[in-house]
Write an enzyme that holds these catalytic residues in place. Sequence first.
Site, PDB file in Angstrom:
ATOM      1  N   ARG A  54       8.828 -11.719   7.637  1.00 46.17           N
ATOM      2  CA  ARG A  54       7.767 -12.373   8.401  1.00 46.17           C
ATOM      3  C   ARG A  54       7.016 -11.317   9.182  1.00 46.17           C
ATOM      4  NH1 ARG A  54       9.049 -10.368  12.651  1.00 46.17           N
ATOM      5  NH2 ARG A  54       7.404 -11.537  13.664  1.00 46.17           N
ATOM      6  N   GLY A  55       5.928 -11.777   9.820  1.00 50.53           N
ATOM      7  CA  GLY A  55       5.046 -10.814  10.474  1.00 50.53           C
ATOM      8  C   GLY A  55       3.951 -10.467   9.475  1.00 50.53           C
ATOM      9  N   ARG A  99       2.713 -19.297   2.980  1.00 51.43           N
ATOM     10  CA  ARG A  99       2.338 -19.397   4.402  1.00 51.43           C
ATOM     11  C   ARG A  99       0.823 -19.148   4.481  1.00 51.43           C
ATOM     12  NH1 ARG A  99       5.820 -16.406   8.684  1.00 51.43           N
ATOM     13  NH2 ARG A  99       5.116 -18.187   9.921  1.00 51.43           N
ATOM     14  N   GLN A 208      11.697 -15.448  17.728  1.00 52.08           N
ATOM     15  CA  GLN A 208      11.459 -14.081  17.222  1.00 52.08           C
ATOM     16  C   GLN A 208      11.542 -13.063  18.366  1.00 52.08           C
ATOM     17  OE1 GLN A 208       9.705 -16.785  16.369  1.00 52.08           O
ATOM     18  NE2 GLN A 208       8.824 -16.623  14.330  1.00 52.08           N
ATOM     19  N   ASP A 249      -2.092 -12.525  13.456  1.00 54.88           N
ATOM     20  CA  ASP A 249      -1.943 -12.902  12.045  1.00 54.88           C
ATOM     21  C   ASP A 249      -3.272 -12.950  11.306  1.00 54.88           C
ATOM     22  OD1 ASP A 249       0.764 -13.844  13.127  1.00 54.88           O
ATOM     23  OD2 ASP A 249       0.923 -14.025  10.954  1.00 54.88           O
ATOM     24  N   ASN A 259      -2.356 -16.037  16.385  1.00 56.24           N
ATOM     25  CA  ASN A 259      -1.069 -15.358  16.500  1.00 56.24           C
ATOM     26  C   ASN A 259      -0.025 -16.433  16.828  1.00 56.24           C
ATOM     27  OD1 ASN A 259       0.484 -12.859  16.472  1.00 56.24           O
ATOM     28  ND2 ASN A 259       0.791 -13.190  18.659  1.00 56.24           N
TER      29      ASN A 259
HETATM   30  O1  MRU Z   1       5.899 -16.739  12.148  1.00 60.16           O
HETATM   31  P1  MRU Z   1       5.971 -15.228  12.211  1.00 60.16           P
HETATM   32  O2  MRU Z   1       7.227 -14.741  12.803  1.00 60.16           O
HETATM   33  O3  MRU Z   1       5.626 -14.604  10.895  1.00 60.16           O
HETATM   34  O4  MRU Z   1       4.788 -14.851  13.221  1.00 60.16           O
HETATM   35  C1  MRU Z   1       4.535 -13.489  13.445  1.00 60.16           C
HETATM   36  C2  MRU Z   1       3.560 -13.242  14.521  1.00 60.16           C
HETATM   37  O5  MRU Z   1       2.975 -14.144  15.076  1.00 60.16           O
HETATM   38  C3  MRU Z   1       3.269 -11.805  14.835  1.00 60.16           C
HETATM   39  O6  MRU Z   1       2.868 -11.667  16.159  1.00 60.16           O
HETATM   40  C4  MRU Z   1       2.119 -11.303  13.941  1.00 60.16           C
HETATM   41  O7  MRU Z   1       2.395 -11.545  12.593  1.00 60.16           O
HETATM   42  C5  MRU Z   1       1.852  -9.884  14.159  1.00 60.16           C
HETATM   43  S1  MRU Z   1       3.044  -8.866  13.401  1.00 60.16           S
HETATM   44  C6  MRU Z   1       2.658  -7.245  13.625  1.00 60.16           C
END
Ligand code: MRU
Length: 361
Positions: A54-55, A99, A208, A249, A259
Site C-alpha cells: 500500500r501507499g 484500488r 498505518q 495519493d 490522502n
Molecule cells: O490506504 P493506504 O495505506 O494505501 O493509504 C496510503 C496513504 O494515504 C499515504 O499517505 C499515501 O499513499 C502517500 S504514500 C507515500
Amino acid sequence: MNEASPLPFPFPTVRWRDGVVALIDQTRLPAELAWRECRDVPQLCAAIRELAVRGAPALGVAAAYGLALAWAGARQEGATAPAALARLREARRQLAATRPTAVNLFQALARAADAAEAAVAAGGDVDAVLARLLATADAVLAEDLARGRALGEAGARLLPDPATVLTHCNAGGLATGGYGTALGVVYAAVAAGRRVRVYADETRPLLQGARLTAWELTARGVPVTLLCDGAAGSLLRSGRIDAVITGADRIARNGDTANKIGTYPLAVLAREHGVPFYVAAPASTFDPDCADGAAIPLEERAPDEVRRCGGALIAPARVAVWNPAFDVTPAALITAFITEAGVLGPPYARSLAALAPGSAP
Ligand code: MRU
C-alpha cells in the site's frame, strides 16, 4: 539513522525475485517483517486489496511488476506475443480495479503496458518483451527511490533544528519503493545531522500510523510519539509542532489533494493553529487529468474495518458504517508541496504545471 537498525536504508518494499513479485507483507507489521510472494496477477491483486502492499508509490511499483508477472505467466505456457498481449491487457484491467485513488497505480500500468505494446509492434519476441517489461518496472522503482531522496532533501531545508513534525498514515519507505515522501523529509533531515522528532497519528481504522510509521521510525532510531487521531488538535494547539507533513495519493491540477482519511481535518487544524501544512509527493502522484479534487475517485472500504479492531468486534456487528479510505484537502489549506523539483508554493495551477508524472524507460 541508527547504525544498529535492522533495516538497510533505503530498504526494498517490492521486488522481482526469481519470477515472482515479492513484497513486504504490511498486514503482518509490526509483529513480524515477512515477505509475501505473488506468483500470479490474482495473488497480487489480493495483496493490493488487503493492503499487504500500500501507499501510492509502492502501488505503482507493484503494478509495473504485475504486468511483467502476467507476461511471464503467458510465456511459461508457451503463448505467442499476441496471445501474451491479450493476457497483459486483462491483467492491466484487473490491477486497475483493485484500488481507485492512488494515481501512481494507473500511471505505472499505462507506462508498462505502452512499453509492452511498443515492443510487440516492433517485432519483439516473448523474451524481448519480458525484458522490456522488467526494465520498465525497474525504472519505475529506481525513479521512485531517486525522487524520494530528492524531495526529502528539498523538504529537510524547510525544517528548523530541532524540529517536531506531525504526520498521518504512513508515507515512509513502506509506502514507496523504499525511501519515503513525508518520512523521506525526516530521513533526509536526520541524515543531515538535524534533530527531528515525529508525532504519528495512529490513523484509524487500519492503523498505518501505529503499525507502520511508528515501526519504521523506531527501527531507524528516529524518535517517534504515537497519538490517537483525535488528539491532533490538542497537540497542534500546544505549540509543540513545527510542521505537519503528509503524503498524497492523487493531486489535482489545482493542488487539491487526496490522502488518507483524516488528512483534511489535520489541514484545517494546522491552519487554525498557524502551523505549516506540507504535502510531500513525487511527480508520479500528480494527475494532470484531474482539474480539481471533485474529480478524484475516493475509495470506500468494507464496514468491518471500522466495526473491528485487530480482528475483535468493537461495535454492534451490523451497525451501519461509512468507511471512506481517503479525503480531499483543498489546495487553499496546503502551505506548499515538497517535490523532487523543489518546494512548490501557490498559485498551484501554475507551480504544479511543470511536473511531468513519468519519463520513458
Ligand atoms: O490506504 P493506504 O495505506 O494505501 O493509504 C496510503 C496513504 O494515504 C499515504 O499517505 C499515501 O499513499 C502517500 S504514500 C507515500
